[in-house]
Design an enzyme around this catalytic site. Structure first.
Site, PDB file in Angstrom:
ATOM      1  N   GLU A  43       0.956  -1.302   0.211  1.00 21.38           N
ATOM      2  CA  GLU A  43      -0.144   0.068  -0.083  1.00 21.38           C
ATOM      3  C   GLU A  43       0.801   1.214   0.055  1.00 21.38           C
ATOM      4  O   GLU A  43       0.558   2.532  -0.656  1.00 21.38           O
ATOM      5  CB  GLU A  43      -0.865   0.042   1.211  1.00 21.38           C
ATOM      6  CG  GLU A  43      -2.203  -0.787   1.150  1.00 21.38           C
ATOM      7  CD  GLU A  43      -1.814  -2.405   1.282  1.00 21.38           C
ATOM      8  OE1 GLU A  43      -0.682  -2.835   1.931  1.00 21.38           O
ATOM      9  OE2 GLU A  43      -2.599  -3.241   1.089  1.00 21.38           O
TER      10      GLU A  43
ATOM     11  N   HIS B  59     -11.629  -4.301   8.689  1.00 19.90           N
ATOM     12  CA  HIS B  59     -12.215  -4.343   7.543  1.00 19.90           C
ATOM     13  C   HIS B  59     -13.521  -3.454   7.477  1.00 19.90           C
ATOM     14  O   HIS B  59     -14.131  -3.368   6.394  1.00 19.90           O
ATOM     15  CB  HIS B  59     -12.593  -5.680   6.820  1.00 19.90           C
ATOM     16  CG  HIS B  59     -11.484  -6.650   6.467  1.00 19.90           C
ATOM     17  ND1 HIS B  59     -10.553  -7.106   7.589  1.00 19.90           N
ATOM     18  CD2 HIS B  59     -11.141  -7.026   5.382  1.00 19.90           C
ATOM     19  CE1 HIS B  59      -9.652  -7.916   6.795  1.00 19.90           C
ATOM     20  NE2 HIS B  59     -10.111  -7.924   5.542  1.00 19.90           N
TER      21      HIS B  59
END
Lengths: 323, 328
Positions: B60, B131
């Protein structure tokens, strides 16, 4: 690569002198309390790396730099006046006093900026290389990083992405053996095994004596030419030595005074190159003294310019937050 | 007009901007052949190819860093984070490098980049602590960023187009619970400007200031409240930064009552920020204490029943509005 021209040799010698004079002047201003803000990170001792790499690049090639980035910028063609003015937080600085020594950029000469967080500028150079490849230009991007930055994950992500996308990037590692104020061999597992690291990542490897400007210039030139012609990324491993502390007045507990003195005596890149130039017969002592005098004058002028420049107008504090 | 889900509207926006401007490209994990973890980029790989729909390693930081580097060098990258939670790994590149690029270099460059990321909880389909977070609060704090969170397909497409055309780094939050929500979307090219809130329901009794999934909870609560004689005006903030204070203030000065509702955590959160702005901007108009609905300062649990306790529910909105309006 062909041997450098006499003119290029003079540029190398001048540029190394310019970097040293600039760094020493910045340190002097810091000691005198004139450069009272932030930290000043001297690259004295490492001039051959910045110079050899910088002078192997085209004006439109990109670099990204580090907290120890004055030399990278000067070798890439930065105006010493605007650079010194930025160190002194003045409006005439490259970043109009917003950035400072550790966050200076000069887009007009191909600098994507100095990034103070260790390793932070590396992925940005990779991104610039991606843009150039996608635009179909032949510009190359060179992120400078120290061996201490090999502790940062994003640097390894950068090696990986440049490799899998075959981007025109030359990672210029200034391997001075010190990560801020700790020895790298205690902190970075592959610190002396960059050839193996490069091989595993699929980067072409060039290892050089970073105190030898000709060796750096030659290797950087070959790495850049290969990247420019689409042969993919490379890692340029420059073994070098930092003569000063991490910042001006740092105590340097990680090495003995004798070690520094010894390295200054035997590994000075400017003295080394000076001997080579005199020996070549292409330059006289007077020629070299003239080049050193010129860099000293340029730095004096830059310091004078910076000290007499106005501060940014406080009413402009909110400028440049958004485009 | 045609029917499109929130997800399809975003995909249309991406495709149309890529056709319009060859400098727009996508990068992210599994976005190519696979079409993205939530299928947002399905079909784009086939149309635009691997150069412009770039599969990245699971990294990322460099997704954000490479986006920034390519943006300052003249392209318009749209990066995808698989989940907003994962953007924590890219936080340095977004917050310290991208957000400050223009400022710290004194205006020498601009960074026209978008970082898209799914956020928020899905209740029965939720996957737990990393999440389901609302990461809005992580980004609105940062000068130099713009932050967007649409609540409808129309807004999603129009705001995405504005974000891609904007010359600044834009964090484009997509609420997972809304991906399948379907509504009308124009056939022709249109944009929704950044920085403009939208009144999703007119009302005269109380103003609900909210965003994302909570807009729909507030609209649901409004139906119930209407039966009690409380007409709730629902303001969808849409662009969390820069904030459209005018629309909020105009509404509160009309209704004299305000409830702030945000899915993010309570402490240091957007709901508190909106409340403070209303307090300082509308004190003379307020007839009651501002209602404050936000998530408890607890991570988002995996269990559905626990999650519902942590995150604001329609019942919480009902209770807060009733209390503010003196009907509790």
């Amino acid at each position: 690569m062909s041997d450098p021209s006499t003119e290029m040799l003079a540029r190398m010698y001048y540029t190394m002198g310019l970097i040293r004079d600039f760094e020493n002047k910045a340190a002097e201003l810091f000691t005198r309390g004139i450069l009272a803000k932030g930290g000043v990170h001297s690259s004295v001792g490492q001039e051959a790396v910045a110079t050899g790499v910088g002078l192997s690049l085209r004006g439109d090639d990109w670099i990204s730099s580090t907290h120890r980035g004055h030399g990278h910028h000067l070798a890439k063609g930065a105006d010493p006046r605007r650079l010194m003015a930025e160190l002194l937080a003045k409006d005439a600085g490259y970043c109009r006093g917003r950035g400072g020594s550790m966050h200076v950029a000069a887009f007009e000469i191909g600098s994507l900026g100095a990034y103070a967080m260790v390793g932070e500028g590396v992925p940005i150079a990779v991104g610039a290389a991606l843009a150039e490849k996608m635009k179909g230009t032949d510009r190359v991007a060179v992120p400078f990083l120290g061996d201490g930055a090999l502790g940062q994950g994003v640097v390894h992500e950068s090696f990986n992405l440049a490799s899998v996308w075959r981007l025109p990037v030359v990672f210029a590692v200034e391997r001075n053996g010190i990560a801020v104020s700790t020895r790298c061999d205690q902190m970075v597992a592959p610190s002396t095994r960059l050839a193996e690291l490069a091989q595993a990542y699929g980067l072409r490897y060039y290892g050089v004596d970073g105190q030898d400007v000709l060796a750096v210039h030659d290797a950087a030139g070959r790495a850049v030419a290969a990247a420019r012609s689409g042969q993919g990324p490379a890692l340029l491993d420059c073994r070098t030595y930092r003569f000063e502390g991490h910042y001006a007045s740092e105590p340097q507990v990680y090495r003995r005074r004798e070690e520094i003195d010894e390295m200054r005596r035997t590994q000075d890149p400017i003295a080394h190159f000076e001997a080579y130039l005199l020996d070549s017969g292409l330059f006289s002592t007077a020629d070299l003294e003239a080049l050193r005098r010129r860099s000293a004058e340029v730095v004096e002028d830059a310091a004078e310019f910076a000290q007499t420049s106005p501060e940014p107008d406080p009413s402009t504090y909110a400028e440049y937050v958004y485009a | 007009m045609h029917k499109a889900t929130y997800k399809e509207a975003i995909r249309e926006g991406l495709a149309e901007e890529m056709r319009r401007d060859s400098s727009v490209f996508l990068l992210g994990e599994d976005i190519g052949l696979h079409g993205g973890a939530f299928g947002l980029t399905k079909g784009l790989f086939a149309e635009f190819g691997p150069e412009r729909v770039r599969d990245t390693p699971i990294s990322e930081s460099i997704i954000a860093g490479a986006a920034l580097g390519s943006a300052v060098a003249g392209l318009r990258p749209v990066a995808e984070m698989m989940f907003g939670d994962f953007s924590a790994i890219a936080y340095d590149q977004i917050v310290n490098a991208a957000a400050k690029a223009r400022f710290q270099f004194g205006g020498q460059c601009k960074a026209p980049m978008v970082v898209r990321m799914p956020v928020g909880a899905l209740s029965w389909k939720s996957a737990g602590v990393v999440h389901c977070q609302s990461v809005d609060n992580w980004y609105v704090q940062v000068p130099g960023l713009k932050v967007v969170l649409p609540s409808t397909p129309y807004d999603a497409k129009g705001l995405l187009k504005s974000a891609i055309r904007d010359d600044n780094p834009v964090i484009f939050l997509e609420h997972k619970a809304l991906y399948e929500y379907q509504d009308e979307v124009p056939d022709e090219d249109y944009v929704v400007p950044l920085g403009v809130a939208d009144v999703k329901r007119r009302g005269s009794t109380c103003t609900a200031v909210t965003s994302g999934k909570m807009v729909h909870f507030a609209l649901k609560a409004a139906l119930e409240l209407a039966k009690e004689g409380i007409e709730l005006e629902v303001i969808d903030i849409r662009t969390l930064k820069p904030l459209d204070e005018e629309t909020i203030f105009a509404s509160v000065r009309k209704t004299h009552h305000a409830v702030v509702i945000h899915e993010g955590h309570r402490t240091g959160g957007l709901a508190a920020d909106w409340g403070m702005r209303i307090y300082t901007g509308c004190l003379d108009w307020l007839d009651a204490r501002i209602g404050w609905v936000a998530a408890h300062d607890v991570p988002i649990p995996y269990n559905d029943g626990l999650e519902k306790k942590v995150l604001p529910q329609p019942a919480d909105i009902l209770a807060a509005v009733r209390e503010t309006c003196g009907a509790a």
